[in-house]
Structures are given as C-alpha cells and as structure tokens.
Enzyme design. Structure first.
Site: not given
Length: 336
Positions: A152, A127
């Site tokens: 995350y 990501s």
C-alpha cells in the site's frame, strides 16, 4: 468550479463533497462502491448529498480507462480531487493485485485524463505510510521516503512519482497530500476507531499491537477537509527556490507539491482508547500484542509547509473529535 471527486462515497470523499456543494461548486462524484467494507455505509454517506442539484454520481471503476475518459469528456472538470484507492495496509499483504489495479492503473488513468482535458489542478491522496521505516520525528516532506514497509505504501509513493512526471512533462499542476490517521463521523469500519468502538460497546477485549507503544497523529475529518479545500484552491506552482543540486522532495521546478496533512500532535494508542471508552461510557480489557507486519511504531506530521503555503491550522483536539465520533457512532449504529 466544476470539480470531479473520486471516491465520493468514501470517508474523506463524502465529507469533502458535502463541503464543496455547500460553498457552491458543481461536483461529479466517481466511486465504484466496492465491497472492501460494508457498501451500505457508502450508500448512507452518499444519501446525505445525492439529491443536491449540483451533484452527479457515477458508479464506475478508475481502473477502467474508458469509464474515466467518458467522465472527463462529459463533465469537463476544472479541478480534480483523487481520493479513490484500495485502502488498508494489512489487506495489501494478502490482496496485492487490488492495489496495483486501483492505485496504479487507476491513477495513471486519472493523470492521462487530466492531461488531455487540461485540468487546472489535480489534488490526490497520498499517505503517511510512505514514511515506512523512517524513525526521525516528526515526519517532514523534506525526508527521503525510499523504504516502504507495505505494498500500500509503495503504491502511494508511486503516485507521487507518477504525478511529478506529469507535472514535469506536461505542466499539470499536482499536489499530493499525505494523510495521517483520519478519524471522525462516517469513518471506515476497517479502521481502529470503529473497530475499537465495536468491542467497547460489546464489552469485548481490544487487541492492542506493539504492546500499546504505538502513537498516531490522529486527525479529525473536518480538519482534513479544510486542508484539502485550501490546497485545491491553491494550484501547485514551480518552486522558485528549488535547487537540483540539493533537491527538496516536497517541491520541484515543475508545478508539483507534496504536503503532510495531520494534527501535528501524536497520541499514544492506549490514551486514544481511553478517551473513546470515556465517550462511550464503558471500559474493556486491553490485550497487548506484538507489532503486526506492515505497521510502523509511530507517526507524527510536520505540517509546517502546509501551514505556510495555504494557512492550514488543525483545530480539533482528539478529545473533542472522539466526542463527536462517539455521538455519531451511537446514533448510526443504534447503540443505547
């Protein structure tokens, strides 16, 4: 090829699976259909290809090692694309254990199964969030990414480190793709395009954080899928120019690569909202608010490495992509 796709009922996973089936691959889809967002959207995505003769679907959880082991033993994949994960930056602030189970425990289960079954290439979703507190633009894979600002992001950086270990110790070819703000038809309802569209069609104000100063490298789903497939077809190999004295974080002496995959053209969030208003045919009030915890002000992908190595070339402008998204949104949600 025989390809296992985890997260095959998800946004990117379902679009990828459709393309792989269309080109003649045999696909096993693996998805736990959790309720992080409306499972009916996942079912609708799946319905597009579930009946395809070369597709098999398995409803199971990556964090359950026996389920992963059985899937690999039964299907014997040649290559694996791991897109399953607990997504969402803000959700990680309140549900940290979900990220540990899915993104860490689940990922080591995938790595171990790939090792034992001698998979030819593992491509996995990282990501843009790994860049965290970085401010140098554009973000490049050569940059250090040691200051995540959400759990995350930390789990995605951890995936890259775990993958390198398996590439180094066991010769498993692994490639991580750092996705940059994917949008388009069949997108996630917790992401900004659908959240904004919902408010626009209802005539409700839109909360715009960081006082509208955010910019994002919005990347259309078709361009993302094209990049994933090109990467999947080029297994990672040791970098012959890798220098351990001055290491490049994006490559290794092991069969390991990390790439950015984005549009390489950041757009101001207010401009993005304006284009969405245009394609939905309505304008709404924008409420400018402070930045939220875990957010970053800007993202911009340097995709030169992916262009060089696999010929990646994003081709969809944000205006064109939002026109396609708006058309899908109005049809799927029955908006007049």
């Amino acid at each position: 090829m025989r390809i296992l796709v985890t997260g095959s009922a998800g946004f990117v996973g379902s679009a990828l699976t459709e393309r792989l089936l269309a080109r003649g691959d045999t696909v096993l889809g693996f998805d736990n259909h959790n309720d992080y967002y409306d499972p009916s959207l996942k079912e609708a995505r799946l319905a597009r290809f579930a009946a395809h003769p070369a597709y098999t679907h398995l409803r199971a959880d990556l964090a359950v090692q026996t389920a992963v082991d059985k899937a690999f033993a039964d299907f014997q994949p040649e290559r694996v694309v791991n897109l399953a994960a607990q997504a969402g930056v803000r959700y990680s602030l309140t549900h940290p254990h979900a990220y540990v189970q899915s993104n860490l425990v689940g990922f080591v289960n995938i790595l171990e199964a790939c090792r034992r079954h001698q998979v030819g290439h593992l491509v996995y979703a990282s990501s843009s969030s790994v860049y965290g507190a970085n401010r140098k633009m554009p973000f490049a894979v050569e940059d250090a990414v040691d200051h995540p600002v959400s759990l995350y992001a930390a789990t995605k950086k951890s995936n890259e480190l775990m993958a390198h270990t398996y590439s180094h110790l066991f010769g498993l070819p692994t490639t991580g793709l750092r996705f940059f703000t994917v949008y388009g038809p069949w997108g996630r309802p917790d992401m900004s395009p659908i959240l904004f569209a919902n408010r626009i069609v209802r005539g409700e104000p839109i909360d715009v954080y960081n006082h509208g100063q955010h910019s994002r490298d919005f990347t259309f789903i078709d361009d993302i899928v094209e990049g994933v497939i090109r990467t999947l077809d080029h297994p990672a190999a040791p970098d012959p120019s890798y220098d351990p004295v001055a290491p490049n974080p994006g490559s290794s002496a092991a069969p390991y690569r990390v790439y950015n995959i984005g549009n390489d053209e950041p757009v101001q969030l207010l401009d993005f909202i304006g284009l969405l208003e245009k394609h939905l045919g309505r304008e709404v009030e924008k409420r400018l608010l402070p930045m939220q915890p875990g957010d970053v002000p800007d993202t911009w992908a340097d995709v030169s490495a992916l262009r060089r190595d696999v010929g990646y070339a994003p081709a969809t402008s944000v205006d064109e992509g939002l026109a396609k998204f708006a058309a899908w949104y109005k049809d799927f949600y029955k908006v007049g």
